[in-house]
Scaffold this motif. Structure first.
Motif: not given
Length: 180
Positions: A91-110, A123-130
């Motif tokens: 759902a997050t990927e579907a609504v985001c303009d750009r993904m921020m994969p480093g967030f998920g990578e770091l959270m899994r590593a921790e 886990q993941t992260a992305g940008l929608r608008g601002s």
């Protein structure tokens, strides 16, 4: 904080069939709110939602929190595992303009420092608008562990998107901002 600045709006979204049905209390969303209260010294307002694990509902709620409510940050909990109904990352990927994969990578590593099953988390992260959307796991202890490692980058990310200036209690969490 600048006197004219309005409180930052931050969406807290719990994705859980059982919590949304009232079968149990949403402790995960409350853990996010408590953590943000520990971190932030600037004025902020929580925009809180608890919804079922339905991709269309998650997408619509994420869009509403960003587009209608004006949240600069949306933090989700739940729906990031391998179960069939765990569709928050989709759902997050579907609504985001750009993904921020480093967030998920770091959270899994921790999380791998605590449990070997962290590799099952999506886990993941992305940008929608601002706005920045960050997906966290559903366990309150894991929420704090994950936010502790990614939050130092969040205020600067929001700065780069011309969002509100988030001030933090640096004795609790030290945000990274480049020296001017």
């Amino acid at each position: 904080m600048k006197a004219e600045q309005k409180p930052a709006k931050i969406g807290i979204l719990t994705v859980s069939d059982r919590a949304s049905a009232g079968i149990y209390e949403d402790i995960s969303g409350k853990a996010i709110e408590a953590t943000l209260n520990d971190y932030l010294t600037s004025t902020w307002q929580a925009v809180y939602r608890v919804i079922p694990d339905e991709q269309e509902v998650i997408e619509a709620t994420l869009c509403s929190l960003v587009d209608d409510e004006g949240c600069c940050l949306v933090v989700t909990t739940g729906g990031t595992g391998p179960a069939e109904r765990d569709v928050t990352p989709e759902a997050t990927e579907a609504v985001c303009d750009r993904m921020m994969p480093g967030f998920g990578e770091l959270m899994r590593a921790e999380s791998l420092k605590y449990v070997p099953t962290a590799i099952l988390s999506r886990q993941t992260a992305g940008l929608r608008g601002s706005s920045l959307i960050v997906n966290l796991p559903g366990k309150p202890k894991a929420i704090r562990q994950c936010l502790d490692v990614v939050f130092p980058a969040i205020p600067y990310c929001i700065d780069l998107m011309n969002g509100p200036y988030l001030e933090c209690d640096e004795a609790v969490i030290k945000p990274f901002r480049p020296k001017k």
